[in-house]
Design an enzyme around this catalytic site. Structure first.
Site, mmCIF file in Angstrom:
data_model
loop_
_atom_site.group_PDB
_atom_site.id
_atom_site.type_symbol
_atom_site.label_atom_id
_atom_site.label_comp_id
_atom_site.label_asym_id
_atom_site.label_seq_id
_atom_site.Cartn_x
_atom_site.Cartn_y
_atom_site.Cartn_z
ATOM 1 C CB CYS A 114 36.120 42.949 31.521
ATOM 2 S SG CYS A 114 34.932 41.607 31.594
ATOM 3 C CG HIS A 174 32.944 46.623 30.912
ATOM 4 N ND1 HIS A 174 33.706 46.433 29.789
ATOM 5 C CD2 HIS A 174 32.599 45.395 31.350
ATOM 6 C CE1 HIS A 174 33.819 45.145 29.547
ATOM 7 N NE2 HIS A 174 33.153 44.491 30.485
ATOM 8 C CD GLU A 179 34.494 49.858 28.878
ATOM 9 O OE1 GLU A 179 34.949 50.018 30.035
ATOM 10 O OE2 GLU A 179 34.443 48.753 28.304
#
Ligand code: XMP
Length: 608
Positions: free
Chosen positions: A80, A172, A174
């Site tokens: 990002c 993202h 994660e």
């Protein structure tokens, strides 16, 4: 043991640590570094990940970090904001616009080690206003994103230069909603950076035991042990490291515990072989006097945290243990939510992070063997240490206990009726579409939006609707009405029309009522076999008289989560709800019952 490791640069927000946690779960040690850390300090890592950032814009942060980090011969991957930084540094362009929120499909354009083992279309999770619009000469587009079949393609969702070993993902990986994000993280660490996956819970235990030895030396530890998952696992780790002779436990009944909790905890500790140096103190009076007259959530939290330290020091002196270090089962979210990382906002002060404890930490007087872990990892560690299943899978219970679930007030409503009516009118516009009614309550609760603390009003919805509809309408309300951070669903027969906020502080009488209501809810979850399916279920009392009846509105907050950093509100079976309506509404002093519909964000799990 020395592990190959990845450095995660924390550009802010609540989630940077999640990257490190996910990399570790792939077997590679990951550690958090700050953007202003010296370039030198990155040299020992085999790879660097730039986190995203909620508060920074890719346009104005030239001085945020030392760009010489790009001169290191170490692979870098940005997410990002981090992705945009990588693109810009090598001649790319970033524009404001072409936002994406939530799910998208990543269309992978090339057979690349970062995507090893993955199909060419992957669900990923997006949250950005700025976008890479051009990439530098040495870079190539590895993937674009689009929403569904007919969506418009967003270019440069994944970029890279194998020559430079620099990469970026707009999404993202994660976040759990990026379904195979963990595989991309593993591929970066192992395929691109060449890390050996040597990190696991056994390695963590060994490393942690070494660290405890180093810190404690030949001294001993006196651990505050509430009997929750964290302090119990911390007790086991410290016991392994120091031996039971050098570990003493203190269980404090702070008067804010669940019904019969202290008794149960003391028995459980003894059964686990931790009864050797186990001490107990009933300090309910100390806590009640510390809380006397307080109504603001942060004041209450700080008073509770300080009182723990006073009681601890008094008991240590009484038992002749003054030279012992203070042991705590602090986990990572306690630190980050207290604003204990450089750029994170204080969402709420956790009881183990009040300023006196921060001072003791700075003086090296506190031992916290779980401070880098999330709840999922603590539980995994607990299983390795053979702690009984029921103890590990107990619902998380916050240190300040019922203190943050019993809302207090000086009886003054600090918002005008016109303003409340405005919120209500705005909420009705959405509620109407679902044949629901709505009213805004004259109280506030804590929430978190875009990684920042909020203290705002809840909307109460009333009427027949299924869970999806209730979730949809609450989502629309949060998205559209500034100043509302929670929605609750009334379980009473009619939509209340008259709320009176009563002056109320933390008294034994109110706590006993909450204990009783909480007991009914927890018992209901167990009877319906829901205890392990629901992650946590706070019961909250709010001092509101409703339509001239009772003194306390009771709210039940069942949620699902993995790490407590985000959560989704969870449906309860109708049969259980009708049992609770009968039993909770029958308690003396209860004015109404409602179910919390709010996810985190925008609400936090606890109301304060
Ligand atoms: P929130 O309310 O911030 O809670 O969404 C996230 C998780 O943390 C727990 N919690 C605490 N735990 N000390 C603790 O040990 C605290 O001061 C504290 N405050 C919140 C909360 O119960 C949830 O599981």
């Amino acid at each position: 043991m020395n592990h190959d490791a990845i450095a995660v640069v924390d550009f802010g927000g609540q989630y940077a640590h999640l990257i490190a946690s996910k990399v570790r779960r792939e077997g590679v040690l990951a550690e958090i570094l700050q953007p202003e850390d010296s370039v030198e300090s990155f040299k020992k890592y085999k790879g660097i990940i730039f986190s995203g950032s909620p508060s920074l814009s890719a346009f104005n942060e030239d001085s945020l970090y030392n760009k010489e980090i790009f001169d290191l011969d170490i692979p870098i991957l940005g997410f990002c904001f981090g992705h945009q930084e990588v693109a810009k540094h090598y001649g790319g362009k970033v524009i404001n616009g072409k936002k994406e929120w939530g799910r998208a499909d990543l269309h992978i354009l090339k057979d690349h080690p970062l995507f090893k083992g993955l199909d060419s279309i992957q669900q990923v999770w997006m949250s950005h206003n700025d976008t890479v619009s051009e990439i530098g000469e040495e870079f190539e587009e590895l993937g674009y994103s689009k929403l569904g079949k007919n969506g418009e393609p967003h270019h440069f969702a994944a970029i890279g230069s194998d020559k430079l070993r620099r990469y970026g993902f707009q999404y993202h990986p994660e976040v759990d909603d990026s379904i195979n994000g963990h595989i991309m993280l593993r591929n970066f660490a192992i395929e691109i950076c060449g890390c050996k996956p040597t990190w696991d819970m056994d390695a963590y235990i060994k490393d942690e035991i070494n660290k405890v030895h180093k810190q404690v030396g030949d001294r001993s530890v006196f651990l505050l042990a509430s009997g929750g998952v964290d302090s119990t696992v911390a007790a086991k780790v410290l016991g392994e490291a120091l031996g039971s002779d050098r570990l003493s436990l203190l269980h404090v009944d702070n008067g804010l515990m669940r019904k019969d909790e202290s008794q149960r905890v003391l028995e459980a500790f003894k059964e686990m072989g931790l009864g050797n140096n186990l001490h107990f103190v009933d300090a309910s009076d100390d806590f009640l006097s510390a809380l006397e007259g307080l109504v603001e959530p942060e004041d209450k939290r700080k008073a509770i945290g300080n009182c723990f330290v006073e009681v601890f020091e008094r008991e240590a002196k009484r038992l002749g243990l003054e030279n012992h270090l203070l042991g705590q089962g602090t986990i990572y979210p306690d630190t980050v939510e207290t604003g204990g990382t450089k750029r994170a906002d204080t969402i709420k002060t956790h009881h183990n992070r009040v300023p006196v404890i921060e001072e003791m930490i700075a003086a090296g007087k506190v031992v916290e063997p779980l401070a880098d872990l999330y709840k999922v990892e603590v539980r995994e560690l607990g299983e390795k240490l053979e702690i009984p299943h029921d103890m590990i899978w107990r619902h998380p219970f916050p240190g300040p206990g019922l203190g943050v679930r019993l809302l207090c007030s000086n009886g003054e409503v600090n918002i005008s009726q016109e303003e409340l009516n405005k919120f209500t009118a705005a909420a009705i516009e959405f509620a109407d579409k679902y044949n629901l009614k709505a009213v805004t309550l004259p109280i506030k609760s804590v929430g978190v939006k875009a990684d920042l603390r909020t203290y705002e009003h809840p909307v109460m919805l009333h009427g027949d609707a299924n869970w999806e509809e209730l979730q949809e309408v609450s989502g629309l309300i949060f998205k559209s009405i500034e100043g509302i951070n929670r929605a609750i669903w009334n379980l009473g027969a009619n939509l209340p029309t008259n709320f009176k906020l009563l002056p109320a502080t933390m008294t034994k009488e109110r706590l006993d009522l909450l204990r009783e209501a909480d007991h009914l809810v927890m018992d209901g979850l167990t009877r319906h076999n829901l205890h392990e399916k629901i992650w946590q279920c706070p019961t909250v009392l709010v001092p509101l008289e409703i339509d001239g009846v009772g003194k306390e509105l009771c709210i039940i907050r069942p949620i699902r989560s993995a790490r407590g950093m985000s959560a989704v509100a969870t449906e309860l079976p109708l049969e259980l709800l009708s049992e609770l309506k009968e039993s909770v509404l029958a308690l003396d002093g209860i004015s109404g019952l409602a179910l919390d519909l709010t996810s985190k964000p925008p609400g936090t799990i606890e109301w304060e």
